[in-house]
Design an enzyme around this catalytic site. Sequence first.
Site, PDB file in Angstrom:
ATOM      1  N   ASP A  12       0.842  -1.204   0.000  1.00  7.99           N
ATOM      2  CA  ASP A  12       0.000   0.000   0.000  1.00  7.99           C
ATOM      3  C   ASP A  12       0.874   1.250   0.000  1.00  7.99           C
ATOM      4  O   ASP A  12       2.042   1.209   0.416  1.00  7.99           O
ATOM      5  CB  ASP A  12      -0.855   0.051   1.281  1.00  7.99           C
ATOM      6  CG  ASP A  12      -2.036  -0.911   1.250  1.00  7.99           C
ATOM      7  OD1 ASP A  12      -2.347  -1.469   0.184  1.00  7.99           O
ATOM      8  OD2 ASP A  12      -2.654  -1.085   2.316  1.00  7.99           O
TER       9      ASP A  12
ATOM     10  N   GLN B  12      -0.864   7.122  -6.210  1.00  5.99           N
ATOM     11  CA  GLN B  12      -1.972   8.017  -5.836  1.00  5.99           C
ATOM     12  C   GLN B  12      -2.100   9.148  -6.869  1.00  5.99           C
ATOM     13  O   GLN B  12      -1.162   9.921  -7.075  1.00  5.99           O
ATOM     14  CB  GLN B  12      -1.692   8.614  -4.456  1.00  5.99           C
ATOM     15  CG  GLN B  12      -1.593   7.566  -3.342  1.00  5.99           C
ATOM     16  CD  GLN B  12      -0.718   8.007  -2.192  1.00  5.99           C
ATOM     17  OE1 GLN B  12       0.314   8.653  -2.402  1.00  5.99           O
ATOM     18  NE2 GLN B  12      -1.087   7.644  -0.983  1.00  5.99           N
TER      19      GLN B  12
ATOM     20  N   ARG C 136      -1.597  -0.526  -8.394  1.00 11.32           N
ATOM     21  CA  ARG C 136      -2.987  -0.174  -8.057  1.00 11.32           C
ATOM     22  C   ARG C 136      -3.070   1.351  -8.135  1.00 11.32           C
ATOM     23  O   ARG C 136      -2.303   2.044  -7.465  1.00 11.32           O
ATOM     24  CB  ARG C 136      -3.326  -0.621  -6.638  1.00 11.32           C
ATOM     25  CG  ARG C 136      -4.687  -0.050  -6.168  1.00 11.32           C
ATOM     26  CD  ARG C 136      -4.854  -0.085  -4.650  1.00 11.32           C
ATOM     27  NE  ARG C 136      -4.837  -1.418  -4.123  1.00 11.32           N
ATOM     28  CZ  ARG C 136      -4.393  -1.724  -2.893  1.00 11.32           C
ATOM     29  NH1 ARG C 136      -3.914  -0.778  -2.093  1.00 11.32           N
ATOM     30  NH2 ARG C 136      -4.421  -2.958  -2.464  1.00 11.32           N
TER      31      ARG C 136
ATOM     32  N   ALA D  23      -5.417   8.978  -0.072  1.00  3.24           N
ATOM     33  CA  ALA D  23      -6.255   9.122   1.117  1.00  3.24           C
ATOM     34  C   ALA D  23      -5.636   9.975   2.228  1.00  3.24           C
ATOM     35  O   ALA D  23      -6.213  10.068   3.302  1.00  3.24           O
ATOM     36  CB  ALA D  23      -6.574   7.728   1.662  1.00  3.24           C
TER      37      ALA D  23
ATOM     38  N   ARG E 271     -11.770   6.830   6.184  1.00  2.00           N
ATOM     39  CA  ARG E 271     -13.043   6.569   5.496  1.00  2.00           C
ATOM     40  C   ARG E 271     -14.070   7.655   5.832  1.00  2.00           C
ATOM     41  O   ARG E 271     -14.861   8.053   4.990  1.00  2.00           O
ATOM     42  CB  ARG E 271     -13.614   5.190   5.883  1.00  2.00           C
ATOM     43  CG  ARG E 271     -12.698   4.005   5.599  1.00  2.00           C
ATOM     44  CD  ARG E 271     -12.434   3.739   4.130  1.00  2.00           C
ATOM     45  NE  ARG E 271     -11.474   4.550   3.419  1.00  2.00           N
ATOM     46  CZ  ARG E 271     -10.144   4.395   3.426  1.00  2.00           C
ATOM     47  NH1 ARG E 271      -9.572   3.468   4.163  1.00  2.00           N
ATOM     48  NH2 ARG E 271      -9.364   5.197   2.712  1.00  2.00           N
TER      49      ARG E 271
END
Length: 307
Positions: free
Chosen positions: A129, A158, A179, A184, A284
């Site tokens: 990540d 990102q 990915r 975030a 989130r």
Amino acid sequence: MRTLLLYLSENKRLAPFIMRNSMSRRMAQRFVAGETLDDAVKAARELNRAKLSASLDMLGENVADEAGARRAAENYLRMFDRIAVEKLEANISLKLTQLGLDLSEGLCEELVESIAARAMSYGSFLRIDMEGSAHTQRTLDITKRVRAKFAGVGTVIQAYLYRSEQDIQDLIRVGCRIRLCKGAYKEPPEIAFPRKQDVDANFVKLMKLLLPSGIYHGIATHDPAMIQATKEFAREKKIASDQFEFQMLYGIRTDLQRRLVREGYRMRVYIPFGTEWFPYFMRRLAERPANLLFFIRNFFSGSGGEA
Ligand SMILES: Cc1cc2nc3c(=O)[nH]c(=O)nc-3n(C[C@H](O)[C@H](O)[C@H](O)COP(=O)(O)OP(=O)(O)OC[C@H]3O[C@@H](n4cnc5c(N)ncnc54)[C@H](O)[C@@H]3O)c2cc1C
């Protein structure tokens, strides 16, 4: 508000206060599969039954000492074993600060190598990540070095960072699976697009670099506009739907996840589990004002009880 929440997500004194609150715990359950590996396996099995694949993430970041980093690595080794025993259609995502990146780059790399070796022994895949910008370069460096020994390793780019186009070109050159997500963390305008429309435009631009590269990448978003742009581009360039995958987070837009599978696309769901859910939960909340309003209303209405 987003900036404040992202700032608070790193506050170690606030974490126990929020985590003790029963309403917070209930709300976190929407985004987190449970506290144990068994919970994550159960969630993955259910997704697999519905033809979605998974990526398991044991929550935790910024470990305080070497023993904590080594413990996390042991857990990841066991996770790969369990995925194989259960024959799950799943791989693993992890964060380098959980493996001691801020304590010692050497230690972190040694631990990632051991996990990548285990992944490779099962023909599986390890996703590293991407965290905040203080870690971007070191994450890319470690990914490239470990990948040179164990091919089944990829990372995350990102779209909000200005540097990402260059990073994608470098990673594609070495054949690395990527990915793509929007990003975030709280980043300053000197290094990241502050406006959503610019992040979205860059996401589409980067997606168009990834898809024709001949490497299997993940397009990680819940944004229908990003998904539509990806589908249209793939159709236009005749890129088959099994040459890439969409990715979404556990508990978010499950309707859309399943619809995409029905339409013939590949979908991988990121399943976080564990007790260290506070920073993940706060990120989130920061992404969606409706989540935050719901949280605040219930937290201060007294339904949280034990805070
Ligand atoms: C599989 C996966 C892995 C990720 N890995 C990383 C990583 O390694 N590093 C990193 O920085 N970021 C990561 N992210 C997070 C990502 O950067 C974004 O913060 C997040 O996905 C929200 O952006 P979006 O593309 O969904 O678009 P947005 O424009 O934020 O949202 C679009 C729509 O999606 C829905 N939605 C989005 N977020 C939520 C939410 N929290 N609750 C409810 N609905 C929501 C809403 O309907 C919203 O209107 C990952 C995301 C995914 C899906």
